[in-house]
Design an enzyme around this catalytic site. Structure first.
Site, mmCIF file in Angstrom:
data_model
loop_
_atom_site.group_PDB
_atom_site.id
_atom_site.type_symbol
_atom_site.label_atom_id
_atom_site.label_comp_id
_atom_site.label_asym_id
_atom_site.label_seq_id
_atom_site.Cartn_x
_atom_site.Cartn_y
_atom_site.Cartn_z
ATOM 1 C CB ALA A 39 25.375 13.665 -11.262
ATOM 2 C CB THR A 60 34.361 8.893 -13.694
ATOM 3 O OG1 THR A 60 34.113 9.150 -15.056
ATOM 4 C CG2 THR A 60 35.843 8.848 -13.413
ATOM 5 C CG MET A 75 45.033 10.417 -7.290
ATOM 6 S SD MET A 75 46.716 10.434 -7.883
ATOM 7 C CE MET A 75 47.129 8.728 -7.492
ATOM 8 C CB SER A 77 27.543 7.938 -7.968
ATOM 9 O OG SER A 77 28.064 6.799 -8.641
ATOM 10 C CB SER A 93 28.508 12.115 -9.505
ATOM 11 O OG SER A 93 29.368 11.042 -9.137
ATOM 12 N N GLY A 116 25.119 -4.612 -11.676
ATOM 13 C CA GLY A 116 25.094 -4.644 -10.207
ATOM 14 C C GLY A 116 26.328 -5.295 -9.633
ATOM 15 C CG ASP A 151 36.654 4.942 -5.954
ATOM 16 O OD1 ASP A 151 37.096 3.803 -5.712
ATOM 17 O OD2 ASP A 151 37.274 5.795 -6.613
HETATM 18 N N1 ATP Z 1 25.274 1.980 -15.790
HETATM 19 C C1 ATP Z 1 25.043 1.742 -14.485
HETATM 20 N N2 ATP Z 1 23.758 1.697 -14.027
HETATM 21 C C2 ATP Z 1 23.492 1.463 -12.729
HETATM 22 N N3 ATP Z 1 24.455 1.237 -11.812
HETATM 23 C C3 ATP Z 1 25.729 1.252 -12.205
HETATM 24 C C4 ATP Z 1 26.102 1.493 -13.554
HETATM 25 N N4 ATP Z 1 27.439 1.430 -13.641
HETATM 26 C C5 ATP Z 1 27.895 1.185 -12.395
HETATM 27 N N5 ATP Z 1 26.870 1.052 -11.523
HETATM 28 C C6 ATP Z 1 26.965 0.778 -10.074
HETATM 29 O O1 ATP Z 1 28.296 1.067 -9.674
HETATM 30 C C7 ATP Z 1 28.911 -0.113 -9.154
HETATM 31 C C8 ATP Z 1 30.366 -0.128 -9.538
HETATM 32 O O2 ATP Z 1 30.500 -0.143 -10.942
HETATM 33 P P1 ATP Z 1 31.683 -0.896 -11.674
HETATM 34 O O3 ATP Z 1 31.588 -2.341 -11.467
HETATM 35 O O4 ATP Z 1 31.700 -0.394 -13.079
HETATM 36 O O5 ATP Z 1 32.940 -0.370 -10.839
HETATM 37 P P2 ATP Z 1 34.334 0.182 -11.341
HETATM 38 O O6 ATP Z 1 34.697 -0.516 -12.579
HETATM 39 O O7 ATP Z 1 35.258 0.085 -10.191
HETATM 40 O O8 ATP Z 1 33.928 1.669 -11.638
HETATM 41 P P3 ATP Z 1 34.839 2.882 -12.008
HETATM 42 O O9 ATP Z 1 36.198 2.327 -12.396
HETATM 43 O O10 ATP Z 1 34.086 3.513 -13.142
HETATM 44 O O11 ATP Z 1 34.832 3.691 -10.787
HETATM 45 C C9 ATP Z 1 28.109 -1.283 -9.715
HETATM 46 O O12 ATP Z 1 28.214 -2.401 -8.859
HETATM 47 C C10 ATP Z 1 26.714 -0.679 -9.726
HETATM 48 O O13 ATP Z 1 26.148 -0.734 -8.432
#
Ligand code: ATP
Ligand code: NAG
Length: 317
Positions: free
Chosen positions: A294, A255, A15, A291, A300, A230, A259
């Protein structure tokens, strides 16, 4: 690199993100003046592929772009990121997938996604990539393309003994049961776990319960990512939910963190396959945590050079 060397194949979406920042979101019929515009590379499949590639995996992307300037630029982006593009095709029948995003000064957004060419990726395209899919170490799929195509890719990999990661995103309440039986690792976030199980996933305990239900549907392991907390995992060998915390970091832009996590997991499964899954998840947490520090999505994602070398060693840390 020939496609015979590929270790990680991602079958999924691309995208173009078109992002406008404005004081507020326009109402119907209204024009507002924004103060910043940028174009970014996104799409869950492409994001995961780029993260795996940055860590050193030999990746190939199987996807469909439009025959337009966004498609041409995306093709170049893959080349710049070291992703094999032998199975990236361009169609004149639809535009490259696009997400028009408006962000206001409060950080709220309004988004229109047009999947476009992504929905034209078909089983014929998988056949053209079948050698790469059947000789890879890991295959990764999501749900931003036609679900039947994702499922077929998972089955092709499975039939050749290739390990599979399935990321059921964006969330769908109804999932063909074969998605579970075709997944070595079923990796979702809290809202996806909630939609798929009907449980209210508000804390770790409920996430654990949801993971056990997802596991019982036939996958080998389930990982639920928990943002700042986590992730947690269960597997056929040990169905007791195991919480794997992530270190506290100053988050700037989360964001695409999910992924980054999935792309990192694919890298570890392909290149350090003897690590326990729990250790792979711990290291993927660390990479996704980089990630979030940044701005941007793919911009990032850390490269191997920017990370501690211990993350790439064979033994547990
Ligand atoms: N604030 C944070 N501090 C440290 N690690 C984070 C943070 N937010 C996300 N992570 C890392 O990123 C991983 C994925 O985050 P999350 O569970 O929010 O996924 P997601 O909802 O699919 O994310 P997005 O939709 O934003 O891409 C977490 O398992 C963790 O390892
Ligand atoms: C989980 O991912 C979906 C995309 O599938 C996203 O819309 C949602 O905000 C994410 N949920 C959480 C809790 O981060």
């Amino acid at each position: 690199m020939s496609s015979a060397d590929v270790t990680v194949v991602v079958v999924g979406s691309c995208m173009t993100d078109l992002v406008s920042q404005a004081p507020r979101l326009p109402k119907a019929g209204e024009t507002v003046h924004g103060h910043k515009f940028f174009i970014g590379f996104g799409g869950k499949g492409a994001n995961q592929c780029v993260q795996a590639s940055r860590l050193g995996a030999k990746t190939a992307m199987v996807c469909k772009l439009g025959q337009d300037v966004f498609g041409n630029n995306y093709l170049q982006n893959f080349k710049d990121q070291g992703v094999t593009t032998d199975f990236v095709s361009q169609t004149g029948e639809a535009a490259t997938g696009a997400a028009s995003i408006i962000v206001n000064d409060q950080g709220e957004n309004a988004i229109v996604i047009v999947a476009g060419a992504n929905l034209l990726l078909d089983v014929e395209d998988l056949k053209k990539a079948s050698l790469a899919i059947s000789t890879a170490r890991v295959l990764v799929c999501q749900l931003e393309i036609t679900p039947a195509v994702s499922l077929q890719a998972l089955k092709m990999a499975r039939n050749s003994g290739v390990r599979t990661i399935f990321n059921p995103a964006p969330a769908a309440a109804e999932l063909d049961p074969e998605f579970y039986s075709s997944s070595d690792v079923f990796c979702c976030n809290e809202s996806e776990a909630e939609l798929l199980t009907g449980f209210e996933v508000t804390d770790e305990e409920m996430a654990g319960k949801a993971a056990v239900v997802l596991l019982s549907r036939g996958c080998h392991s389930v990982i639920v990512t928990l943002g700042v907390k986590g992730c947690l995992m269960v597997s056929v060998q040990d169905a007791t939910p195991k919480h794997i915390p992530v270190g506290s970091v100053p988050a700037v832009d989360t964001t695409g963190a999910g992924d980054s996590f999935v792309g990192a997991l694919a890298f570890f499964m392909a290149h350090v396959p003897d690590l326990p899954l729990e250790e792979m998840a711990r290291r993927s947490n660390q990479i996704a945590a980089v990630s979030v520090q940044a701005a941007g999505t793919q911009t990032s994602y850390p490269s191997r050079d920017a990370l501690p070398h211990e993350l790439f060693e064979a033994g547990s840390q």
